[in-house]
Enzyme design. Structure first.
Site, PDB file in Angstrom:
ATOM      1  N   ARG A  64       0.827  -1.215   0.000  1.00 48.18           N
ATOM      2  CA  ARG A  64       0.000   0.000   0.000  1.00 48.18           C
ATOM      3  C   ARG A  64       0.853   1.253   0.000  1.00 48.18           C
ATOM      4  O   ARG A  64       0.999   1.930  -1.016  1.00 48.18           O
ATOM      5  CB  ARG A  64      -0.954  -0.027   1.208  1.00 48.18           C
ATOM      6  CG  ARG A  64      -2.116   0.977   1.104  1.00 48.18           C
ATOM      7  CD  ARG A  64      -1.767   2.378   1.541  1.00 48.18           C
ATOM      8  NE  ARG A  64      -1.319   2.480   2.920  1.00 48.18           N
ATOM      9  CZ  ARG A  64      -0.859   3.598   3.465  1.00 48.18           C
ATOM     10  NH1 ARG A  64      -0.764   4.709   2.739  1.00 48.18           N
ATOM     11  NH2 ARG A  64      -0.451   3.618   4.726  1.00 48.18           N
ATOM     12  N   ASP A  65       1.474   1.536   1.100  1.00 49.12           N
ATOM     13  CA  ASP A  65       2.259   2.764   1.215  1.00 49.12           C
ATOM     14  C   ASP A  65       3.473   2.739   0.295  1.00 49.12           C
ATOM     15  O   ASP A  65       3.882   3.767  -0.242  1.00 49.12           O
ATOM     16  CB  ASP A  65       2.698   2.946   2.673  1.00 49.12           C
ATOM     17  CG  ASP A  65       3.309   4.302   2.938  1.00 49.12           C
ATOM     18  OD1 ASP A  65       2.985   5.251   2.208  1.00 49.12           O
ATOM     19  OD2 ASP A  65       4.111   4.419   3.878  1.00 49.12           O
ATOM     20  N   CYS A  81       6.279   9.682   0.367  1.00 45.46           N
ATOM     21  CA  CYS A  81       5.038  10.418   0.590  1.00 45.46           C
ATOM     22  C   CYS A  81       4.821  11.368  -0.575  1.00 45.46           C
ATOM     23  O   CYS A  81       5.607  12.301  -0.757  1.00 45.46           O
ATOM     24  CB  CYS A  81       5.088  11.194   1.902  1.00 45.46           C
ATOM     25  SG  CYS A  81       3.620  12.205   2.160  1.00 45.46           S
ATOM     26  N   ASN A 103      10.370   4.742   3.089  1.00 44.83           N
ATOM     27  CA  ASN A 103      10.036   4.091   4.346  1.00 44.83           C
ATOM     28  C   ASN A 103      11.229   3.320   4.893  1.00 44.83           C
ATOM     29  O   ASN A 103      12.138   2.927   4.148  1.00 44.83           O
ATOM     30  CB  ASN A 103       8.885   3.104   4.119  1.00 44.83           C
ATOM     31  CG  ASN A 103       7.576   3.780   3.845  1.00 44.83           C
ATOM     32  OD1 ASN A 103       7.068   4.527   4.686  1.00 44.83           O
ATOM     33  ND2 ASN A 103       6.999   3.532   2.684  1.00 44.83           N
TER      34      ASN A 103
END
Length: 314
Positions: free
Chosen positions: A24-25, A249, A258
């Site tokens: 996801r991220d 982001c 991340n």
């Protein structure tokens, strides 16, 4: 295969959970669209490596996040009994789609700062929290657990340093509305260990126990593992990470990536934790995904373990 020597540190938590956010991220901001079958194979490989909490996707508008337009197809392609498989939802429409897909755990994404809330959700901090109240209530009524993300807990690219009071305000609101856990995000990677400890202490003083907290660190300035260690000493037991360090982001231009799951597993293994993750298989999964993303992994452990000859990593 090389593994770190195990030297446990007294006074640390007995067990630690890894919350994998790569599908996801990690993928949400990729400009090249990743095929659904590639995402599903990535998830399968992460499961095979031993990860037992894998955030699958996000039910958001395809207009804003086209990479995740296939959210329902991804969920449909995963055995939801194989592990914990949360999904992110942005509003009630997203919740409706998520519940229809059969998910058992969702997450909502709040901000500690007005600038990020405006850029990410087109709302003020309090307007976004008000919107989430109904999402959380409906989820809990349906027996679905809810995680609350708080972004920009340590710094904001528009506003600079973020006060502890702002983070506490949002955390209290989320807890009061019924979220079951809170993930505190260092969205642009500017946090340092002392800041981590101060935030945990301030939240506990406000009545929010450490047991409901998780940490989501970015490694923009190389501080992620140092911050994990600080959080461990403070009793935090859940950490977000992304296989291969993929992701950043899209709304914070200085965020580079991340914390890599491999780097986290390496450190936890050295501290004596049994993560249940086969590091070699996880590295293989990240190298496989890196080929689809057409760039090498940013994980130091992946780079160290994967040779140029047999895994295509420099």
């Amino acid at each position: 295969m090389n593994l770190p020597s195990v030297v446990a540190q007294p006074g640390m938590p007995d067990a630690v959970r890894i919350y994998e956010v790569g599908p996801r991220d990690g993928l949400q901001a990729e400009k090249q669209l990743i095929a659904t079958d590639v995402k599903l194979e990535f998830i399968r490989r992460l499961l095979a490596a031993g990860l037992r909490t894998i955030e699958l996707t996000s039910f958001v508008s395809p207009k804003w996040v086209p990479q995740l337009a296939d959210a329902a197809d991804v969920v449909a392609g995963v055995d939801l009994d194989s592990a914990r498989h949360p999904v992110l939802v942005a509003n009630e429409r997203g919740l409706d789609r998520a519940l229809a897909s059969g998910v058992r755990e969702i997450a909502v994404f709040a901000s500690a700062t007005e600038s990020f809330a405006k850029n990410n959700l087109n709302r003020s901090v309090d307007e976004a929290l008000t919107m989430f109240e109904l999402v959380v209530r409906r989820s809990r009524d349906a027996g679905v657990a809810v995680r609350g993300y708080i972004s920009m807990c340590f710094g904001d690219p528009w506003e600079g340093p973020v006060s502890l009071a702002k983070v506490v305000h949002v955390a209290e609101r989320l807890i009061d509305m019924g979220v079951t856990s809170l993930s505190l995000g260092d969205t642009i990677g500017v946090g340092t260990p002392g800041h981590v400890l101060a935030l945990v202490e301030r939240l506990e003083a406000a009545g929010i126990p450490r047991g409901v907290l998780a940490m989501h660190f970015h490694d923009t300035y190389g501080q992620a593992l140092a911050n994990v260690h600080a959080a461990l000493t403070a009793g935090i037991t859940e950490f977000d990470a992304s296989a291969g360090g993929i992701g950043g982001c899209p709304y914070a231009q200085s965020a580079t990536g991340n914390l890599a799951t491999e780097d986290l597993v390496w450190m936890l293994t050295g501290l004596g934790y049994h993560t249940g993750v086969n590091l070699e298989h996880l590295v293989e999964a990240s190298v496989w995904m890196a080929k689809h993303l057409r760039r090498p992994s940013s994980s130091r452990v992946v780079r160290a373990m994967a040779s140029t000859d047999d895994r295509g990593q420099a």
